[in-house]
Design an enzyme around this catalytic site. Structure first.
Site, mmCIF file in Angstrom:
data_model
loop_
_atom_site.group_PDB
_atom_site.id
_atom_site.type_symbol
_atom_site.label_atom_id
_atom_site.label_comp_id
_atom_site.label_asym_id
_atom_site.label_seq_id
_atom_site.Cartn_x
_atom_site.Cartn_y
_atom_site.Cartn_z
ATOM 1 N N HIS B 124 -1.653 -4.895 11.773
ATOM 2 C CA HIS B 124 -0.448 -3.954 11.352
ATOM 3 C C HIS B 124 -0.678 -2.714 12.156
ATOM 4 O O HIS B 124 -1.752 -2.373 12.836
ATOM 5 C CB HIS B 124 -0.873 -3.152 9.919
ATOM 6 N N ASP B 200 -9.211 -4.576 7.744
ATOM 7 C CA ASP B 200 -8.005 -3.826 7.085
ATOM 8 C C ASP B 200 -7.730 -4.574 5.916
ATOM 9 O O ASP B 200 -7.315 -5.627 6.213
ATOM 10 C CB ASP B 200 -6.891 -3.847 8.283
ATOM 11 N N GLN B 203 -3.796 -5.498 2.393
ATOM 12 C CA GLN B 203 -2.909 -6.444 1.530
ATOM 13 C C GLN B 203 -3.746 -7.519 0.735
ATOM 14 O O GLN B 203 -3.383 -8.256 -0.012
ATOM 15 C CB GLN B 203 -2.201 -7.277 2.537
ATOM 16 N N LYS B 226 -0.708 0.267 -3.195
ATOM 17 C CA LYS B 226 -0.512 -1.279 -3.206
ATOM 18 C C LYS B 226 -1.061 -1.799 -4.215
ATOM 19 O O LYS B 226 -0.950 -3.049 -4.464
ATOM 20 C CB LYS B 226 -0.911 -1.904 -1.886
ATOM 21 N N CYS B 368 5.899 -2.739 10.652
ATOM 22 C CA CYS B 368 4.638 -2.016 11.376
ATOM 23 C C CYS B 368 4.010 -2.835 11.957
ATOM 24 O O CYS B 368 2.758 -2.797 11.906
ATOM 25 C CB CYS B 368 4.320 -1.111 10.521
#
Lengths: 165, 411
Positions: B124, B200, B203, B226, B368
């Site tokens: 991302h 990261d 998600q 999220k 993104c």
């Protein structure tokens, strides 16, 4: 409530499926400008060939990729400006952008006084097929898709004028 | 653990009772941001109504209560990712800020010209641009792990890429492809080369049981929104000794121990990195979201999403065949519930516009992740993504709306 038929008029879908003036022009004499819509990833590549003697758009070709609105608007724009004097093209850009913004303010319930401005911008300008794009203003997120080609054209005109100055 | 009862879960989310264009709202954009359950809304409302004051300052009762709730949220988040110490959780604005914190604090103190950072093609922008900014400023070299044709990391040159690298910054799950990356072996490989590892996990954390100790990474970034929590708050996990050795990021109140005219000394970790009044009530909401999702059991959440993703992939293939391309792994064990696809000849934005007519909310665009889009050779994709409140009826609504879009734009 605005339905998708307001957005995707038949003439728009027609330009999307069968875009006019696709291709490239030799640079120079043509001027090449690329426009991007970072939100969608829409891309317009415009080749503008101006005849300095008569100050008219001698030829125009378009390339790029994107949604139906951006690509149809680009196709319609190319058809509308080809062979036209630059002064008329500039008027057309103003008229089209006015058409996009007037409806935006009307949507926000602030239409008072704007009608005359639009009338002034549109005076003596024949939008023709382009009027089919006015449904776009009911979908504010998509206005940028419709105006991308016109902002790119504006940039091409400005850069051409600078190059000739 | 029993399977999720989605009908009951849906009732926890007031927004899902809304109608859009006269239709039941079908929310399939949780990879972008998840909806909020009553448990989160009520916790935040109660916090503002009964316990609100600035934290770590006042000695009066409600200030103590606000401070206790804020720090309790930190402990909940720490437990949720199995962090050994609550102080290893730094509250930030979002995962993007968490990554930037590492780029500004750790990386600018430790990296110099010629050092390398290894990223991947599926990152991302949040895990690309901070490093590009650093590269431009410091002459740091960026290297890229490419993708295989089945949308996984191509690790065949990993050893060479890691040679001389100082940091591996990599996603645990791609927000576009849904690909799950196996972090532990990547962390082991990076550490063997003396590089640190940033994950990261934006998600990943909301959807799969996360154990920062099992991963053995050095920095992990994720967000609240999220995970059914509020926007405006995220977290950075790092090892205590690393955080203690790092210089502060933003300066101001809260992050100091003492300030004199000729300088300052910093507060303890994690407050050293939390300058200014933080997102107090958002932290409370973040904690409530962790409680809400934890109550299902993360294994049940994951099992539900595997099942729903399998159903969706099959339905998309059955209904649309060759006219629709799915960008992501097909192996359900190695992917999460974010499904990207593209109709042949129809732009993703046009698809999502038609879907909105039927109140089906999907994301269309580059997500993104423009470098990844260029690798895939597409300007944009449409993405449907699932969470605890989605069921097969939502997928069915998606399929019907897609069929309408396909018919509408039939070339």
């Amino acid at each position: 409530m605005a339905g998708i038929e307001d957005l995707y008029r038949e003439i728009i879908l027609d330009h999307y499926r069968s875009p006019r003036n696709r291709g490239e022009l030799p640079v120079p004499p043509a001027h090449k400008v690329e426009g991007f819509n970072p939100l969608c990833g829409d891309e317009v590549v415009l080749y503008l060939d101006v005849d300095p003697a008569s100050d008219t758009v001698r030829d125009v070709k378009i390339a790029g990729q994107g949604c139906s609105i951006s690509q149809a608007s680009t196709s319609m724009m190319s058809a509308a400006v080809k062979g036209r004097p630059l002064a008329e093209v500039r008027k057309l850009i103003r008229a089209f952008k006015a058409l996009m913004s007037i409806h935006e303010s009307k949507l926000e319930g602030d239409g008072e006084g704007d009608g005359s401005d639009l009338a002034a911008e549109l005076a003596g300008v024949r939008l023709g097929d382009l009027e089919a794009l006015q449904g776009v203003v009911k979908f504010p997120v998509r206005i940028k898709c419709a105006t991308l080609a016109w902002n790119t054209l504006q940039q091409a005109l400005d850069e051409t004028a600078q190059a000739q100055a | 653990m029993s399977a999720l009862d989605v009908a009951t879960v849906k009732r926890d989310f007031p927004i899902l009772e809304r109608k859009v264009n006269g239709k039941r709202l079908v929310y399939l954009d949780s990879a972008s941001s998840a909806q909020k359950p009553l448990a989160v809304l009520d916790a935040m409302d109660d916090s503002y109504r009964r316990h609100y004051a600035n934290i770590h300052r006042g000695v009066y009762t409600i200030a103590e209560e606000a401070t206790a709730a804020f720090e309790a949220a930190r402990r909940k988040v720490a437990r949720f990712v199995n962090a050994p110490h609550a102080e290893e959780i730094v509250f930030t604005r979002n995962a993007t800020e968490s990554i930037n914190l590492v780029a500004y604090s750790w990386a600018r103190a430790n990296l110099r010209a010629g050092d390398a950072i290894v990223l991947s093609h599926m990152e991302h922008h949040a895990n690309v641009v901070p490093w590009q900014m650093l590269a431009a400023e410091r002459g740091v070299e960026l290297r890229w792990v490419p993708l295989t044709s089945d949308f996984r990391l191509d690790l065949s040159d990993l050893e060479a890429l890691l040679d001389g690298a100082r940091l591996l910054a990599i996603s645990a799950m791609s927000n576009v492809l849904g690909t799950l990356n196996d972090i532990r072996p990547l962390a082991d490989a990076a550490h063997a080369h003396g590089a640190l590892v940033l994950v990261d996990a934006c998600q990943y954390v909301p959807h799969v049981a996360t154990d920062v100790q099992q991963w053995d990474a050095d920095f992990i970034a994720f967000s609240s929104h999220k995970l059914c929590g509020p926007t405006g708050i995220g977290a950075l996990w790092s090892r205590l000794e690393l955080l203690e050795a790092m210089p502060p990021f933003l300066g101001g109140g809260e992050m100091i121990r003492d300030v004199r005219l000729d300088g300052f000394t910093t507060n303890d970790v994690p407050w050293k990195f939390e300058a200014g009044t933080p997102a107090i009530v958002e932290a409370v909401g973040f904690g409530a979201a962790v409680d809400y999702i934890s109550a299902f059991g993360m294994d049940a959440v994951r099992a539900h999403e595997v099942s729903l993703t399998g159903y969706a992939l099959e339905a998309l293939r059955d209904r649309f065949g060759e006219s629709l391309t799915i960008y992501g792994p097909t192996d359900l064990d190695r992917r999460g519930g974010a499904v990207s696809f593209l109709f042949d000849g129809i732009h993703a934005h046009d698809v999502s516009q038609v879907l909105d007519e039927d109140a089906v909310c999907v994301r269309a665009g580059h997500h993104c992740a423009k470098p990844l889009m260029r690798q895939l050779g597409v300007p944009a994709t449409t993405r449907a993504s699932f969470y605890v409140y989605n069921d097969e009826a939502d997928v069915d609504a998606l399929i019907e709306a897609l069929a309408k879009a396909q018919k509408f734009f039939a070339v």
